[in-house]
Design a protein around this motif. Structure first.
Motif, PDB file in Angstrom:
ATOM      1  N   LEU A  64      -6.549  38.021 -37.199  1.00 60.92           N
ATOM      2  CA  LEU A  64      -5.598  38.240 -38.277  1.00 60.92           C
ATOM      3  C   LEU A  64      -6.332  37.975 -39.585  1.00 60.92           C
ATOM      4  N   LEU A  65      -6.566  39.030 -40.336  1.00 63.93           N
ATOM      5  CA  LEU A  65      -7.236  38.885 -41.624  1.00 63.93           C
ATOM      6  C   LEU A  65      -6.293  38.220 -42.613  1.00 63.93           C
ATOM      7  N   VAL A  66      -6.817  37.365 -43.474  1.00 72.68           N
ATOM      8  CA  VAL A  66      -5.978  36.687 -44.454  1.00 72.68           C
ATOM      9  C   VAL A  66      -6.625  36.756 -45.835  1.00 72.68           C
ATOM     10  N   VAL A 119      -5.460  42.567 -35.659  1.00 71.28           N
ATOM     11  CA  VAL A 119      -4.056  42.793 -35.297  1.00 71.28           C
ATOM     12  C   VAL A 119      -3.171  42.901 -36.535  1.00 71.28           C
ATOM     13  N   GLY A 120      -3.760  42.719 -37.714  1.00 69.87           N
ATOM     14  CA  GLY A 120      -3.005  42.829 -38.953  1.00 69.87           C
ATOM     15  C   GLY A 120      -3.678  42.039 -40.046  1.00 69.87           C
ATOM     16  N   ALA A 121      -3.060  42.060 -41.220  1.00 67.80           N
ATOM     17  CA  ALA A 121      -3.565  41.311 -42.369  1.00 67.80           C
ATOM     18  C   ALA A 121      -2.394  40.630 -43.056  1.00 67.80           C
ATOM     19  N   ALA A 122      -2.519  39.341 -43.271  1.00 69.93           N
ATOM     20  CA  ALA A 122      -1.474  38.547 -43.908  1.00 69.93           C
ATOM     21  C   ALA A 122      -1.948  38.093 -45.287  1.00 69.93           C
ATOM     22  N   VAL A 123      -1.085  38.266 -46.287  1.00 70.93           N
ATOM     23  CA  VAL A 123      -1.426  37.843 -47.643  1.00 70.93           C
ATOM     24  C   VAL A 123      -0.234  37.083 -48.234  1.00 70.93           C
ATOM     25  N   VAL A 124      -0.509  36.348 -49.284  1.00 69.95           N
ATOM     26  CA  VAL A 124       0.574  35.666 -49.994  1.00 69.95           C
ATOM     27  C   VAL A 124       1.410  36.670 -50.765  1.00 69.95           C
ATOM     28  N   ALA A 125       0.742  37.548 -51.517  1.00 71.39           N
ATOM     29  CA  ALA A 125       1.472  38.453 -52.405  1.00 71.39           C
ATOM     30  C   ALA A 125       0.808  39.818 -52.451  1.00 71.39           C
ATOM     31  N   GLY A 126       1.621  40.812 -52.780  1.00 68.41           N
ATOM     32  CA  GLY A 126       1.098  42.174 -52.908  1.00 68.41           C
ATOM     33  C   GLY A 126       1.998  42.999 -53.805  1.00 68.41           C
ATOM     34  N   ASN A 127       1.504  44.166 -54.168  1.00 64.52           N
ATOM     35  CA  ASN A 127       2.266  45.108 -54.966  1.00 64.52           C
ATOM     36  C   ASN A 127       2.862  46.163 -54.061  1.00 64.52           C
ATOM     37  N   SER A 128       4.152  46.414 -54.175  1.00 65.38           N
ATOM     38  CA  SER A 128       4.811  47.425 -53.358  1.00 65.38           C
ATOM     39  C   SER A 128       4.298  48.811 -53.747  1.00 65.38           C
ATOM     40  N   ARG A 129       4.011  49.612 -52.732  1.00 69.93           N
ATOM     41  CA  ARG A 129       3.556  50.985 -52.958  1.00 69.93           C
ATOM     42  C   ARG A 129       4.435  51.984 -52.207  1.00 69.93           C
ATOM     43  N   GLY A 130       5.542  51.529 -51.687  1.00 71.40           N
ATOM     44  CA  GLY A 130       6.389  52.452 -50.944  1.00 71.40           C
ATOM     45  C   GLY A 130       7.135  51.757 -49.859  1.00 71.40           C
ATOM     46  N   ARG A 186      -2.671  33.710 -26.414  1.00 66.22           N
ATOM     47  CA  ARG A 186      -4.037  33.859 -26.888  1.00 66.22           C
ATOM     48  C   ARG A 186      -4.185  33.181 -28.242  1.00 66.22           C
ATOM     49  N   VAL A 187      -5.366  32.670 -28.510  1.00 68.01           N
ATOM     50  CA  VAL A 187      -5.645  32.077 -29.804  1.00 68.01           C
ATOM     51  C   VAL A 187      -5.952  33.201 -30.794  1.00 68.01           C
ATOM     52  N   VAL A 188      -5.229  33.207 -31.897  1.00 66.84           N
ATOM     53  CA  VAL A 188      -5.454  34.202 -32.941  1.00 66.84           C
ATOM     54  C   VAL A 188      -6.395  33.614 -33.984  1.00 66.84           C
ATOM     55  N   GLU A 189      -7.456  34.361 -34.278  1.00 60.73           N
ATOM     56  CA  GLU A 189      -8.426  33.925 -35.280  1.00 60.73           C
ATOM     57  C   GLU A 189      -7.930  34.349 -36.662  1.00 60.73           C
ATOM     58  N   LEU A 190      -7.695  33.377 -37.543  1.00 58.54           N
ATOM     59  CA  LEU A 190      -7.368  33.688 -38.932  1.00 58.54           C
ATOM     60  C   LEU A 190      -8.687  33.807 -39.700  1.00 58.54           C
ATOM     61  N   VAL A 191      -9.030  35.013 -40.092  1.00 49.82           N
ATOM     62  CA  VAL A 191     -10.326  35.278 -40.718  1.00 49.82           C
ATOM     63  C   VAL A 191     -10.124  35.582 -42.195  1.00 49.82           C
ATOM     64  N   PRO A 192     -10.539  34.670 -43.085  1.00 57.27           N
ATOM     65  CA  PRO A 192     -10.392  34.918 -44.520  1.00 57.27           C
ATOM     66  C   PRO A 192     -11.314  36.039 -44.994  1.00 57.27           C
ATOM     67  N   VAL A 193     -10.824  36.835 -45.933  1.00 56.29           N
ATOM     68  CA  VAL A 193     -11.688  37.800 -46.611  1.00 56.29           C
ATOM     69  C   VAL A 193     -12.602  36.998 -47.537  1.00 56.29           C
ATOM     70  N   PRO A 194     -13.920  37.111 -47.372  1.00 64.74           N
ATOM     71  CA  PRO A 194     -14.829  36.228 -48.112  1.00 64.74           C
ATOM     72  C   PRO A 194     -15.062  36.669 -49.547  1.00 64.74           C
ATOM     73  N   SER A 195     -15.296  35.694 -50.402  1.00 63.69           N
ATOM     74  CA  SER A 195     -15.776  35.949 -51.759  1.00 63.69           C
ATOM     75  C   SER A 195     -17.288  35.805 -51.770  1.00 63.69           C
ATOM     76  N   ALA A 196     -17.901  36.302 -52.823  1.00 61.97           N
ATOM     77  CA  ALA A 196     -19.345  36.133 -52.965  1.00 61.97           C
ATOM     78  C   ALA A 196     -19.678  34.650 -53.095  1.00 61.97           C
ATOM     79  N   ARG A 197     -20.823  34.251 -52.594  1.00 62.70           N
ATOM     80  CA  ARG A 197     -21.237  32.847 -52.649  1.00 62.70           C
ATOM     81  C   ARG A 197     -21.272  32.329 -54.085  1.00 62.70           C
ATOM     82  N   ALA A 198     -21.727  33.170 -55.017  1.00 62.93           N
ATOM     83  CA  ALA A 198     -21.789  32.762 -56.418  1.00 62.93           C
ATOM     84  C   ALA A 198     -20.394  32.541 -57.001  1.00 62.93           C
ATOM     85  N   THR A 199     -19.435  33.348 -56.561  1.00 64.84           N
ATOM     86  CA  THR A 199     -18.062  33.195 -57.051  1.00 64.84           C
ATOM     87  C   THR A 199     -17.461  31.891 -56.562  1.00 64.84           C
ATOM     88  N   VAL A 200     -17.684  31.564 -55.292  1.00 64.69           N
ATOM     89  CA  VAL A 200     -17.190  30.300 -54.739  1.00 64.69           C
ATOM     90  C   VAL A 200     -17.824  29.126 -55.488  1.00 64.69           C
TER      91      VAL A 200
END
Length: 227
Positions: A189-191, A216-227, A104-118
């Motif tokens: 897959l949220l990114v 099906v999940g969320a992929a990020v470059v970096a994060g802070n460990s919480r456990g 199946r084709v997995v859609e990589l969907v970016p979390v959007p920023s506000a238009r003004a921020t972009v």
């Protein structure tokens, strides 16, 4: 136009490494290596936002990694999208394997920023990183494509300094899927470039589900460990 001359300037003009500030390179080898060791890390949150899918990161958000992400996002050092996309691909690959979406084709969907921020930044950093990651994943044989399916439907306050609970309230109902952007049952897959509390990703997952998609999940470059 702004992105064109930023990218050309990074290639022509002498520059300091975006990570350490010492080497004469956009990104030196040690800082490039700091972005990922090839292993994806499951992020945990306390409290964990309701509806948050599994979140994987390629590395910890600190030191050189923090500097690189800020240089790309806020200073428009566009050549950093390649190495950041490579790191994002590590997280995305792990989630694709975990979700068993073969065929199946997995859609990589970016979390959007506000238009003004972009507009202020002159580029969309998360979408740029997602495109770099998708290219790498397709070369490895994974069926993925970037789908900018979400948009902000109301203003939100600056998240800096907000607690996890206040971030969740700030973002509740802030995202919506673009009409027709997601097919019913489509694996999504949220990114994002960074995760801190998971509130943004939880809101994005809610919007995807409301449109009939399946996070099906969320992929990020970096994060802070919480456990």
């Amino acid at each position: 136009m702004r992105g064109w001359w930023q990218e050309l300037g990074s290639l022509i003009l002498p520059t300091a490494c975006a990570g350490c500030g010492e080497a004469r390179a956009v990104l030196c080898e040690p800082c490039r290596a700091a972005l990922t060791d090839g292993l994806a890390r499951r992020m945990r949150f306390a409290p964990e936002p309701s509806g948050l899918p599994a979140v994987y990161a390629a590395t910890e958000y600190r030191d050189q990694v923090r500097a690189v992400l800020l240089a790309h996002k806020e200073r428009g050092v566009l050549p950093l999208a390649g190495p950041l996309g490579r790191a994002l691909a590590v997280s995305a690959r792990a989630l694709c394997a975990r979700a068993a979406v073969a065929g199946r084709v997995v859609e990589l969907v970016p979390v959007p920023s506000a238009r003004a921020t972009v507009a202020r930044r002159g580029h969309d950093p998360v979408r740029r990183i997602a495109l770099a990651a998708a290219g790498r994943l397709r070369r490895e044989g994974l069926a993925v494509r970037v789908r900018p399916a979400l948009r902000q439907c109301r203003p939100v306050a600056d998240q800096a300094g907000l607690s996890a609970e206040r971030r969740a309230v700030n973002l509740a109902g802030a995202l919506v899927a673009r009409t027709g952007a997601l097919a019913a049952g489509a694996p999504v897959l949220l990114v994002d470039d960074l995760v801190t509390t998971g509130a943004s990703l939880a809101e994005a997952a809610r919007a995807v589900r409301a449109a009939g998609g399946v996070p099906v999940g969320a992929a990020v470059v970096a994060g802070n460990s919480r456990g």
